[in-house]
Design an enzyme around this catalytic site. Structure first.
Site, PDB file in Angstrom:
ATOM      1  CG  HIS A  72      -2.081  -0.929   1.069  1.00 23.42           C
ATOM      2  ND1 HIS A  72      -3.193  -0.893   1.874  1.00 23.42           N
ATOM      3  CD2 HIS A  72      -2.317  -1.920   0.170  1.00 23.42           C
ATOM      4  CE1 HIS A  72      -4.054  -1.820   1.486  1.00 23.42           C
ATOM      5  NE2 HIS A  72      -3.536  -2.465   0.468  1.00 23.42           N
ATOM      6  CE1 TYR A 200      -5.535   3.687   8.661  1.00 22.76           C
ATOM      7  CE2 TYR A 200      -6.111   3.481  10.985  1.00 22.76           C
ATOM      8  CZ  TYR A 200      -5.310   3.128   9.909  1.00 22.76           C
ATOM      9  OH  TYR A 200      -4.288   2.230  10.098  1.00 22.76           O
ATOM     10  N   PRO A 292      -4.433  -0.124  18.625  1.00 16.03           N
ATOM     11  CG  PRO A 292      -6.243  -1.465  18.031  1.00 16.03           C
ATOM     12  CD  PRO A 292      -5.604  -0.802  19.195  1.00 16.03           C
ATOM     13  CE  LYS A 296       3.856   3.233  13.430  1.00 18.25           C
ATOM     14  NZ  LYS A 296       3.831   2.619  12.107  1.00 18.25           N
ATOM     15  CE1 TYR A 384      -1.544   3.910   9.417  1.00 23.20           C
ATOM     16  CE2 TYR A 384      -0.419   3.121   7.449  1.00 23.20           C
ATOM     17  CZ  TYR A 384      -1.478   3.049   8.342  1.00 23.20           C
ATOM     18  OH  TYR A 384      -2.464   2.103   8.165  1.00 23.20           O
TER      19      TYR A 384
HETATM   20  P1  RFL Z   1       1.967 -11.922  21.668  1.00 23.25           P
HETATM   21  O1  RFL Z   1       1.553 -12.015  20.228  1.00 23.25           O
HETATM   22  O2  RFL Z   1       0.926 -11.662  22.680  1.00 23.25           O
HETATM   23  O3  RFL Z   1       2.726 -13.277  21.999  1.00 23.25           O
HETATM   24  C1  RFL Z   1       3.067 -13.651  23.317  1.00 23.25           C
HETATM   25  C2  RFL Z   1       3.117 -15.156  23.398  1.00 23.25           C
HETATM   26  O4  RFL Z   1       3.514 -15.533  24.719  1.00 23.25           O
HETATM   27  C3  RFL Z   1       2.703 -16.589  25.161  1.00 23.25           C
HETATM   28  N1  RFL Z   1       2.694 -16.613  26.643  1.00 23.25           N
HETATM   29  C4  RFL Z   1       3.378 -17.500  27.383  1.00 23.25           C
HETATM   30  N2  RFL Z   1       4.191 -18.497  27.040  1.00 23.25           N
HETATM   31  C5  RFL Z   1       4.736 -19.211  28.065  1.00 23.25           C
HETATM   32  N3  RFL Z   1       4.468 -18.991  29.373  1.00 23.25           N
HETATM   33  C6  RFL Z   1       3.664 -17.976  29.741  1.00 23.25           C
HETATM   34  N4  RFL Z   1       3.411 -17.738  31.036  1.00 23.25           N
HETATM   35  C7  RFL Z   1       3.079 -17.174  28.736  1.00 23.25           C
HETATM   36  N5  RFL Z   1       2.236 -16.114  28.738  1.00 23.25           N
HETATM   37  C8  RFL Z   1       2.021 -15.793  27.468  1.00 23.25           C
HETATM   38  C9  RFL Z   1       1.344 -16.302  24.549  1.00 23.25           C
HETATM   39  O5  RFL Z   1       0.530 -17.473  24.476  1.00 23.25           O
HETATM   40  C10 RFL Z   1       1.737 -15.773  23.180  1.00 23.25           C
HETATM   41  O6  RFL Z   1       1.824 -16.794  22.213  1.00 23.25           O
HETATM   42  O7  RFL Z   1       3.101 -10.809  21.874  1.00 23.25           O
HETATM   43  P2  RFL Z   1       4.293 -10.336  20.896  1.00 23.25           P
HETATM   44  O8  RFL Z   1       5.010 -11.527  20.324  1.00 23.25           O
HETATM   45  O9  RFL Z   1       5.013  -9.316  21.637  1.00 23.25           O
HETATM   46  O10 RFL Z   1       3.551  -9.677  19.639  1.00 23.25           O
HETATM   47  C11 RFL Z   1       2.828  -8.492  19.770  1.00 23.25           C
HETATM   48  C12 RFL Z   1       1.668  -8.450  18.778  1.00 23.25           C
HETATM   49  O11 RFL Z   1       0.911  -9.637  18.894  1.00 23.25           O
HETATM   50  C13 RFL Z   1       0.746  -7.225  19.028  1.00 23.25           C
HETATM   51  O12 RFL Z   1       1.517  -6.095  19.351  1.00 23.25           O
HETATM   52  C14 RFL Z   1      -0.107  -6.886  17.777  1.00 23.25           C
HETATM   53  O13 RFL Z   1      -1.030  -7.903  17.513  1.00 23.25           O
HETATM   54  C15 RFL Z   1      -0.855  -5.562  17.979  1.00 23.25           C
HETATM   55  N6  RFL Z   1      -1.739  -5.223  16.849  1.00 23.25           N
HETATM   56  C16 RFL Z   1      -1.232  -4.682  15.670  1.00 23.25           C
HETATM   57  N7  RFL Z   1       0.087  -4.496  15.519  1.00 23.25           N
HETATM   58  C17 RFL Z   1       0.597  -4.029  14.341  1.00 23.25           C
HETATM   59  O14 RFL Z   1       1.826  -3.859  14.235  1.00 23.25           O
HETATM   60  N8  RFL Z   1      -0.193  -3.754  13.252  1.00 23.25           N
HETATM   61  C18 RFL Z   1      -1.547  -3.921  13.319  1.00 23.25           C
HETATM   62  O15 RFL Z   1      -2.228  -3.716  12.295  1.00 23.25           O
HETATM   63  C19 RFL Z   1      -2.117  -4.364  14.568  1.00 23.25           C
HETATM   64  N9  RFL Z   1      -3.443  -4.550  14.675  1.00 23.25           N
HETATM   65  C20 RFL Z   1      -3.112  -5.433  16.946  1.00 23.25           C
HETATM   66  C21 RFL Z   1      -3.937  -5.080  15.834  1.00 23.25           C
HETATM   67  C22 RFL Z   1      -3.677  -5.989  18.089  1.00 23.25           C
HETATM   68  C23 RFL Z   1      -5.038  -6.183  18.162  1.00 23.25           C
HETATM   69  N10 RFL Z   1      -5.537  -6.760  19.361  1.00 23.25           N
HETATM   70  C24 RFL Z   1      -6.386  -7.886  19.382  1.00 23.25           C
HETATM   71  C25 RFL Z   1      -4.947  -6.400  20.629  1.00 23.25           C
HETATM   72  C26 RFL Z   1      -5.304  -5.266  15.887  1.00 23.25           C
HETATM   73  C27 RFL Z   1      -5.865  -5.787  17.062  1.00 23.25           C
HETATM   74  C28 RFL Z   1      -7.363  -5.920  17.088  1.00 23.25           C
HETATM   75  C1  PHB Z   2      -5.598  -4.636  10.516  1.00 24.10           C
HETATM   76  O1  PHB Z   2      -5.470  -4.893   9.294  1.00 24.10           O
HETATM   77  O2  PHB Z   2      -6.059  -5.452  11.317  1.00 24.10           O
HETATM   78  C2  PHB Z   2      -5.235  -3.277  10.979  1.00 24.10           C
HETATM   79  C3  PHB Z   2      -4.677  -2.365  10.091  1.00 24.10           C
HETATM   80  C4  PHB Z   2      -4.363  -1.085  10.514  1.00 24.10           C
HETATM   81  C5  PHB Z   2      -4.612  -0.730  11.831  1.00 24.10           C
HETATM   82  C6  PHB Z   2      -5.129  -1.644  12.724  1.00 24.10           C
HETATM   83  C7  PHB Z   2      -5.452  -2.921  12.304  1.00 24.10           C
HETATM   84  O3  PHB Z   2      -4.345   0.543  12.221  1.00 24.10           O
END
Ligand code: RFL
Ligand code: PHB
Length: 389
Positions: A72, A200, A292, A296, A384
């Site tokens: 994109h 957005y 989110p 980031k 961004y």
């Molecule tokens: P994770 O993915 O939470 O992984 C942590 C892992 O540790 C395990 N764990 C354990 N293992 C052993 N013993 C324990 N006691 C443990 N406790 C936990 C867990 O089971 C898990 O597998 O953290 P990590 O690796 O730091 O990754 C971070 C990302 O997952 C998170 O920042 C993103 O998903 C945030 N996020 C987004 N980030 C972006 O860069 N771009 C996006 O577009 C974006 N969209 C989002 C998002 C997060 C969202 N939610 C649901 C919070 C959209 C949403 C809706």
């Molecule tokens: C997503 O694709 O899930 C997504 C993209 C951009 C955002 C948050 C989530 O800012």
């Protein structure tokens, strides 16, 4: 068992760190509480910065991403009934890639398997010990049997609710937090995205985001009250609400269909400092959470583990502790910029229940400024697409 680096958590942070360390010849073991299927079932991030893609290339886990990821060049901002495009590529020369976190995780899992590295899934009662000494250990229980891993370092990549940060004495941590008075209700559906770029939308009924996972699969979000439950949101109610919150053209052109996933996520900004405690280091969501809105979270996890893997490489190859000593300050400098950006995007785009019409007018003025000023839209764009690391 003995290894150099024991990694707790097999999310994107833990898996990418494992592959980077492997590339630098540093052996490591990953301990994960859940099963691989459970980890792959969590629908989360969807947008990767160029720096994150470069790290996946470095560990030879970007083949499928380059085939299936969508590049994109811009985003659209919808407000006051109209849509305005921000051309991020024109001002920064950079792009972002749409490629789901589940796919990144799967590619990293496969790379780890191919490299023959040890991952222990369904590890219960994982606990870091003695990280204030030169001989840290991690204990866990697998199939009812207790085990211990001796290591040089522990990497806490276990997310916001993990055990690593929780094992640090409260007196050694300073935390900063903002909890937002709303959540995001997200659905995934097997329908073509309404627009080729992300929309957005700031709307009087609340924020909405139109994003995607592929040209055939859409991901949509609407701001919702914190105490809402998914079962209050039928698919029909979701589509009706989403269409009210976007411009008329998007509402008319939106293809709707059954949801294949639906969930609510609360929004929070959180930072725990420092990111190092003796021989234990935190990375990713274990040490910080961003809302989110700026996309980031996953990208910050990637820059953290880039800094951390370099620090370990310097320790083993150059016999230098400079990298591990500087890790926390180096990572936090980038983290805080993303915390600021995500907070700002969130503040500009959402309806805050306790703030009235004045705040709403200020948001619209800011959005009008953004889409009409080259300086302001460049500032948004460079954050961004991702600040350098
Ligand atoms: P994770 O993915 O939470 O992984 C942590 C892992 O540790 C395990 N764990 C354990 N293992 C052993 N013993 C324990 N006691 C443990 N406790 C936990 C867990 O089971 C898990 O597998 O953290 P990590 O690796 O730091 O990754 C971070 C990302 O997952 C998170 O920042 C993103 O998903 C945030 N996020 C987004 N980030 C972006 O860069 N771009 C996006 O577009 C974006 N969209 C989002 C998002 C997060 C969202 N939610 C649901 C919070 C959209 C949403 C809706
Ligand atoms: C997503 O694709 O899930 C997504 C993209 C951009 C955002 C948050 C989530 O800012």
């Amino acid at each position: 068992m003995r290894t150099k680096v024991a990694i707790i958590g097999a999310g994107p942070a833990g898996l990418l760190l494992g592959q980077l360390l492997h590339a630098y010849g540093v052996d490591n073991v990953i301990l994960e509480r859940q099963t691989p299927e459970y980890v792959l079932g969590r629908i989360r991030a969807g947008l990767l910065e160029e720096g994150t893609v470069a790290l996946l290339e470095k560990v030879a886990a970007a083949g499928r991403l380059h085939q299936e990821g969508l590049i994109h060049h811009g985003i659209e901002l919808a407000f006051d009934g109209a849509r305005h495009r921000i051309d991020m590529h024109a001002t920064t020369g950079k792009t972002v890639t749409i490629y789901g976190q589940t796919e990144v995780t799967l590619d990293l899992m496969n790379a780890r398997k191919a490299a023959g590295l040890t991952s222990i899934y369904s590890a219960a009662e994982v606990k870091p010990h003695d990280f204030d000494t030169d001989h840290p250990r991690v204990t866990y229980v697998k199939d009812g049997v207790a085990h211990e891993i001796q290591c040089d370092f522990i990497a806490g990549c276990d997310g916001f609710h993990g055990v690593s940060r929780a094992s640090v004495p409260a007196s050694a941590l300073k935390t900063y937090e903002r909890v937002y008075p709303f959540g995001w209700l997200g659905i995934l559906s097997e329908t073509p995205p309404v627009s080729p770029e992300l929309i957005y939308s700031n709307h009087e009924r609340g924020f909405a985001l139109c994003t995607m996972r592929s040209t055939k699969r859409s991901r949509y979000y609407v701001q919702c009250p914190l105490d809402d439950h998914v079962d209050q949101w039928s698919d029909q109610r979701f589509w009706d609400e989403l269409r009210r919150r976007v411009d008329q053209k998007a509402a008319d052109e939106m293809v709707i269909g059954p949801s294949i996933e639906k969930s609510i996520a609360p929004l929070r900004s959180f930072v725990a400092e420092p990111m190092r405690f003796g021989r234990m280091f935190l990375a990713g969501d274990a040490s910080h959470i961003v809302p989110p809105t700026g996309a980031k979270g996953l990208n910050l996890a990637a820059s953290d583990v880039h800094y951390l893997s370099q620090a370990f490489r310097e320790f083993y190859d150059d016999k230098s502790s400079a990298g591990i000593d500087g890790y926390s300050a180096r990572a936090l400098a980038r983290v805080w910029k993303a915390v600021r950006f995500s907070w700002w995007m969130t503040s500009m785009l959402h309806r805050f229940p306790d703030e009235g019409d004045f705040a709403a007018r200020i948001q619209i003025a800011e959005l009008n400024y953004l889409v009409s000023s080259q300086a302001a839209s460049t500032s948004l764009s460079e954050n961004y697409v991702g600040l350098p690391f």
